[in-house]
Design an enzyme around this catalytic site. Structure first.
Site, PDB file in Angstrom:
ATOM      1  N   ASP A 100      22.992  43.352  48.076  1.00  0.00           N
ATOM      2  CA  ASP A 100      24.510  42.911  48.536  1.00  0.00           C
ATOM      3  C   ASP A 100      25.182  42.428  47.000  1.00  0.00           C
ATOM      4  O   ASP A 100      26.066  42.900  46.891  1.00  0.00           O
ATOM      5  CB  ASP A 100      24.410  41.507  49.330  1.00  0.00           C
ATOM      6  CG  ASP A 100      24.083  41.655  50.558  1.00  0.00           C
ATOM      7  OD1 ASP A 100      24.571  42.847  50.977  1.00  0.00           O
ATOM      8  OD2 ASP A 100      23.524  40.863  50.870  1.00  0.00           O
TER       9      ASP A 100
ATOM     10  N   GLY B  56      24.858  37.006  55.964  1.00  0.00           N
ATOM     11  CA  GLY B  56      25.348  38.181  56.845  1.00  0.00           C
ATOM     12  C   GLY B  56      25.857  39.193  55.414  1.00  0.00           C
ATOM     13  O   GLY B  56      26.475  38.614  54.682  1.00  0.00           O
TER      14      GLY B  56
END
Length: 633
Positions: free
Chosen positions: A573, A364
């Site tokens: 990310d 996530g």
């Protein structure tokens, strides 16, 4: 010099001198006795014979060392004090040889020494005390093997206070660096006791005798903020190692060491001195010698415990932990369990593909970005929601492993932790399907409950894999506490203008940008529109083509760094983690973006996300090989 000469110098009779030197002076005044003994010592008078079988004083003191380095400057203190009091020291060294130790003991007995300072090799050595006891020779033992009456230097106390110095500076991750020797056991005991008294758990993996891979791993992952060292030269070696690895002292790591008073500080071009406690071992030797002489001469003994005050000689290498020196990063976003499925080609509608490999990791964007920023040296708090299933424990353990603060994570009963299913083909391309789970019930109220975590925050990283009203609340809360916001629009096609106006840096890819601005044609037009909505900076990631940066004052295409593409899943990310980290370190936007392209490139060259997020040392070392101007010294 004979007894008549001594009597004449002292102004007493020959019989008085005889009584005093043969220790039959009970009827003689203290003043007379001290005056005669002073002259006897100064002139090295030795009587020819003993009286009534009582051995005459030899004015010799035996010093029996365990090894050549066992007493460092302590020996100097013994010699100076012995000679000052009219005694001549006889120094013997056992070199940790038990046979030699016994030979030295018998030699001292033959010399008829008046007393002995002895550091036994081990506890079995104490059986040889009988040799001294038979001749009524007083013995003062020192060292850890000297028995219950052994006099010890307070190394335990020194280590306790050194550790407390770092705890007082808010350090929680304190490593202990040891060199084998006589002080080691006591130093380690003081370190452990201080941790216990401060209700801090002892981690055996933070005790080091060598500079090994485990130490490097702990340093790279910011699992150590301070180090205490039992020996000064070990601390100097450690400092040189840190400098070679591009760590800054004390900004990245605090360091305190013990140092003997005779140790010469080495010249370091980067540093004038290491913070130390000076141990006055010469004073300790003087204390030992005085105690022995007082025993021999039947004087009042000093305190049975040697005492020394300890204080830092300087604070050059002591500071607050790195994570308290600069603002932290708060990450708000999704928490998933990622299932990676390796396929030769991404599946198309109506077609079946075979899976060639699978793996499961915590993931996530919230998890990925928080671990990425933590590995790059920052204190990170993650705010999110997980379920009550077994997967939630896996998430907690992983975050704790990388030092991410988890106080902001709320467990929701009767709900599963979010899940992501990621197909990765051999070219590195990937597709992701998400089952939101607890992420879907992450509410603005959950943000409000954790608002104290926004204090001293520099950047707040937010992603749209959580409800949009929660994103809006996170943006407004971050600005309330003075933090800047970075948003990754990863799941919503449209974001209202009132939310866009709360975003300082927006980082979409090309597909996400098209969904945000479908009515505009070119990249420049789309980013111009976002500027009018109140976004300060837009960085569009372009995969292998790099990225495009747009601000009101500046726009530029920045090329990607050439890395082999294995798995592109976590590139954004890694990019966002590095961008926020280096902006927080004080780098310009252009510099931080360039560094972020390296972090993203490294990530796509590895499988998975968390395992591919690069740490600060490795990232900067790699960049220095390519662009020496980019990383600040």
């Amino acid at each position: 010099m004979n007894i008549k000469d001594i009597a004449k110098l002292a102004g007493v009779s020959v019989s008085t001198v005889s009584k005093i030197v043969n220790q039959k002076d009970q009827s003689i005044s203290h003043e007379t006795r001290e005056r005669v003994l002073k002259i006897v010592k100064e002139y090295n008078y030795a009587p020819y014979a003993s009286s009534a079988g009582t051995p005459a004083k030899s004015w010799l003191l035996g010093v029996l060392l365990r090894s050549s380095t066992s007493l460092d400057a302590t020996l100097d203190g013994i010699i100076q004090t012995a000679q000052k009091n009219g005694y001549s020291p006889l120094i013997f060294n056992n070199y940790d040889d038990k046979e030699q130790e016994l030979k030295n003991i018998t030699s001292l007995c033959k010399q008829n020494v008046d007393g002995v300072i002895w550091e036994p090799i081990d506890e079995e050595s104490l059986s040889h005390l009988t040799h001294f006891e038979e001749l009524a020779i007083p013995v003062l033992s020192t060292g850890e093997n000297g028995g219950e009456t052994s006099i010890l230097f307070p190394y335990e106390k020194a280590a306790y206070h050194i550790t407390q110095e770092l705890i007082d500076q808010k350090h929680q991750k304190i490593a202990c660096l040891l060199t084998p020797g006589r002080r080691t056991e006591a130093f380690l005991a003081g370190y452990k006791k201080c941790l216990f008294d401060n209700h801090m758990k002892l981690d055996p993996e933070l005790i080091f005798f060598d500079f090994n891979e485990n130490l490097n791993h702990k340093l790279n992952n910011r699992q150590i903020t301070g180090v205490i060292s039992s020996h000064y030269h070990k601390a100097l070696e450690f400092y040189q190692l840190l400098h070679a690895l591009s760590y800054k002292i004390p900004e990245d790591l605090s360091l305190i060491s013990l140092k003997s008073e005779r140790t010469e500080p080495l010249s370091l071009t980067e540093l004038s001195e290491i913070s130390t406690y000076t141990i006055r071992t010469a004073d300790f030797g003087s204390y030992l010698c005085r105690q022995l002489i007082n025993t021999i001469e039947k004087k009042t003994l000093e305190s049975p415990t040697y005492f020394q005050d300890f204080s830092l000689d300087n604070r050059t290498t002591v500071s607050l932990p790195f994570n308290l020196n600069i603002p932290k990063i708060v990450v708000i976003g999704s928490i998933n369990i990622d299932t990676y499925l390796t396929v030769p080609k991404l599946p198309d509608s109506g077609k079946t593909v075979s899976i060639t490999g699978s793996s499961i990791y915590p993931g996530g964007k919230g998890v990925n970005q928080s671990i990425g920023a933590a590995k790059l040296g920052h204190r990170v708090s993650l705010i999110g929601k997980i379920g009550s299933d077994l997967d939630s424990d896996y998430v907690y353990n992983t975050l704790n492993q990388y030092g991410v603060e988890t106080l902001g994570i709320k467990r929701s009963n009767h709900t599963n932790t979010g899940k992501a299913y990621i197909f990765v083909e051999t070219s590195g391309l990937s597709t992701i399907s998400i089952l939101p789970g607890a992420n879907g019930i992450f509410t603005p109220e959950d943000i409000e409950e954790k608002k104290e975590l926004f204090e001293n925050t520099g950047y707040c990283l937010i992603q749209t894999e959580i409800p949009l009203d929660t994103v809006a609340k996170a943006c407004s809360m971050a600005h309330m506490y003075g933090a800047k916001t970075i948003l990754k629009p990863s799941a919503y096609g449209n974001i209202p203008k009132d939310v866009l106006s709360e975003i300082d840096i927006l980082i979409p890819n090309e597909d996400e940008l098209n969904e945000l601005c479908p009515e505009y044609a070119t990249l420049e037009e789309k980013t111009n529109y976002l500027l009018t909505c109140g976004v300060d900076t837009i960085i569009v990631t372009l995969g292998e083509k790099g990225c495009y940066v747009k601000t009101p004052e500046w726009d530029e295409y920045i090329a990607a760094v050439d890395f082999p593409a294995i798995d592109s899943t976590g590139a954004s990310d890694a990019f966002i983690s590095a961008l926020s980290s280096y902006l927080l370190y004080g780098y310009s936007l252009r510099e931080a973006v360039r560094i972020a392209t390296y972090a993203a490139g490294f990530c796509i060259s590895r499988d998975g996300v968390v395992s591919s997020l690069i740490d600060k040392h490795e990232l900067e070392a790699h960049i220095k090989q390519k662009e020496t101007h980019l990383i600040k010294e």
